[in-house]
Scaffold this motif. Sequence first.
Motif, PDB file in Angstrom:
ATOM      1  N   LEU A  22      30.355  -9.245  -9.617  1.00 40.61           N
ATOM      2  CA  LEU A  22      29.928 -10.319  -8.719  1.00 40.61           C
ATOM      3  C   LEU A  22      28.757  -9.877  -7.848  1.00 40.61           C
ATOM      4  O   LEU A  22      27.830 -10.659  -7.603  1.00 40.61           O
ATOM      5  CB  LEU A  22      31.097 -10.793  -7.864  1.00 40.61           C
ATOM      6  CG  LEU A  22      32.160 -11.615  -8.603  1.00 40.61           C
ATOM      7  CD1 LEU A  22      33.319 -11.925  -7.671  1.00 40.61           C
ATOM      8  CD2 LEU A  22      31.572 -12.885  -9.160  1.00 40.61           C
ATOM      9  N   ILE A  23      28.789  -8.654  -7.383  1.00 42.29           N
ATOM     10  CA  ILE A  23      27.695  -8.140  -6.555  1.00 42.29           C
ATOM     11  C   ILE A  23      26.397  -8.095  -7.364  1.00 42.29           C
ATOM     12  O   ILE A  23      25.336  -8.488  -6.881  1.00 42.29           O
ATOM     13  CB  ILE A  23      28.053  -6.754  -5.981  1.00 42.29           C
ATOM     14  CG1 ILE A  23      29.140  -6.908  -4.914  1.00 42.29           C
ATOM     15  CG2 ILE A  23      26.816  -6.059  -5.400  1.00 42.29           C
ATOM     16  CD1 ILE A  23      29.706  -5.605  -4.405  1.00 42.29           C
ATOM     17  N   VAL A  28      21.012 -10.454  -8.692  1.00 38.17           N
ATOM     18  CA  VAL A  28      20.121 -11.082  -9.673  1.00 38.17           C
ATOM     19  C   VAL A  28      19.746 -12.488  -9.224  1.00 38.17           C
ATOM     20  O   VAL A  28      18.590 -12.900  -9.335  1.00 38.17           O
ATOM     21  CB  VAL A  28      20.776 -11.090 -11.073  1.00 38.17           C
ATOM     22  CG1 VAL A  28      20.014 -11.983 -12.037  1.00 38.17           C
ATOM     23  CG2 VAL A  28      20.880  -9.675 -11.617  1.00 38.17           C
ATOM     24  N   GLY A  29      20.701 -13.236  -8.685  1.00 38.79           N
ATOM     25  CA  GLY A  29      20.418 -14.584  -8.192  1.00 38.79           C
ATOM     26  C   GLY A  29      19.412 -14.586  -7.063  1.00 38.79           C
ATOM     27  O   GLY A  29      18.507 -15.431  -7.015  1.00 38.79           O
ATOM     28  N   ILE A  30      19.540 -13.655  -6.152  1.00 39.86           N
ATOM     29  CA  ILE A  30      18.593 -13.549  -5.034  1.00 39.86           C
ATOM     30  C   ILE A  30      17.197 -13.209  -5.556  1.00 39.86           C
ATOM     31  O   ILE A  30      16.197 -13.783  -5.108  1.00 39.86           O
ATOM     32  CB  ILE A  30      19.083 -12.505  -4.012  1.00 39.86           C
ATOM     33  CG1 ILE A  30      20.320 -13.042  -3.285  1.00 39.86           C
ATOM     34  CG2 ILE A  30      17.987 -12.154  -3.010  1.00 39.86           C
ATOM     35  CD1 ILE A  30      21.021 -12.023  -2.411  1.00 39.86           C
ATOM     36  N   LEU A  33      15.629 -16.330  -7.026  1.00 44.92           N
ATOM     37  CA  LEU A  33      15.190 -17.244  -5.972  1.00 44.92           C
ATOM     38  C   LEU A  33      13.913 -16.761  -5.305  1.00 44.92           C
ATOM     39  O   LEU A  33      13.083 -17.568  -4.880  1.00 44.92           O
ATOM     40  CB  LEU A  33      16.293 -17.428  -4.931  1.00 44.92           C
ATOM     41  CG  LEU A  33      17.485 -18.274  -5.383  1.00 44.92           C
ATOM     42  CD1 LEU A  33      18.565 -18.288  -4.313  1.00 44.92           C
ATOM     43  CD2 LEU A  33      17.045 -19.683  -5.708  1.00 44.92           C
ATOM     44  N   LEU A  34      13.737 -15.454  -5.193  1.00 43.31           N
ATOM     45  CA  LEU A  34      12.509 -14.918  -4.609  1.00 43.31           C
ATOM     46  C   LEU A  34      11.316 -15.077  -5.555  1.00 43.31           C
ATOM     47  O   LEU A  34      10.192 -15.292  -5.113  1.00 43.31           O
ATOM     48  CB  LEU A  34      12.691 -13.436  -4.260  1.00 43.31           C
ATOM     49  CG  LEU A  34      13.641 -13.140  -3.100  1.00 43.31           C
ATOM     50  CD1 LEU A  34      13.843 -11.633  -2.949  1.00 43.31           C
ATOM     51  CD2 LEU A  34      13.106 -13.730  -1.806  1.00 43.31           C
ATOM     52  N   ALA A  35      11.553 -14.986  -6.842  1.00 43.83           N
ATOM     53  CA  ALA A  35      10.464 -15.058  -7.826  1.00 43.83           C
ATOM     54  C   ALA A  35      10.072 -16.494  -8.164  1.00 43.83           C
ATOM     55  O   ALA A  35       8.933 -16.749  -8.557  1.00 43.83           O
ATOM     56  CB  ALA A  35      10.865 -14.331  -9.093  1.00 43.83           C
ATOM     57  N   LEU A  36      10.980 -17.450  -8.016  1.00 42.22           N
ATOM     58  CA  LEU A  36      10.726 -18.826  -8.440  1.00 42.22           C
ATOM     59  C   LEU A  36       9.516 -19.472  -7.770  1.00 42.22           C
ATOM     60  O   LEU A  36       8.701 -20.090  -8.462  1.00 42.22           O
ATOM     61  CB  LEU A  36      11.977 -19.675  -8.235  1.00 42.22           C
ATOM     62  CG  LEU A  36      11.981 -21.043  -8.889  1.00 42.22           C
ATOM     63  CD1 LEU A  36      11.807 -20.908 -10.397  1.00 42.22           C
ATOM     64  CD2 LEU A  36      13.257 -21.774  -8.582  1.00 42.22           C
TER      65      LEU A  36
END
Length: 140
Positions: A22-23, A28-30, A33-36
């Motif tokens: 989960l960590i 990876v999700g963060i 979101l930073l790259a999008l």
Amino acid sequence: MLVKIVSVSHSKLRAFTLQELLIVLIIVGILVLLALPNLMPLISKTKATEAKLQLKHLYTLEKNYFYMHSKYSSDLNNLDFQQEKLTTEDGQANYIMEIIDAGTNNFLARATAVVDFDGDGTYNVWEINQDNQLKEITKD
């Protein structure tokens, strides 16, 4: 008759715990979101290629029509231009094509986006004229 008794040892297998997985997913999700936001202009630029290609094709059709009839057409059907179904109609086309002006010496065609690619409320618009001058009128 001898029966051999085999004992099964219960040793732990090396693996990741649910918390560790989960960590990693959260990290990876963060990162995504930073790259999008940095990728959005690239996505808009890629989608604009559709408008440029369609307008170039429309220019060629208009020139062919002009050589045959000594005037430009204001009707896409006269040019045998087939508009793909738009994404708003369960199609794949992101731009609607239209002829704004057509006369004996000039024409102006426009491609207007039907999708706001970066979500800022502005729709991308491209135009081409009888001199094959392709311009981006409104950036998205």
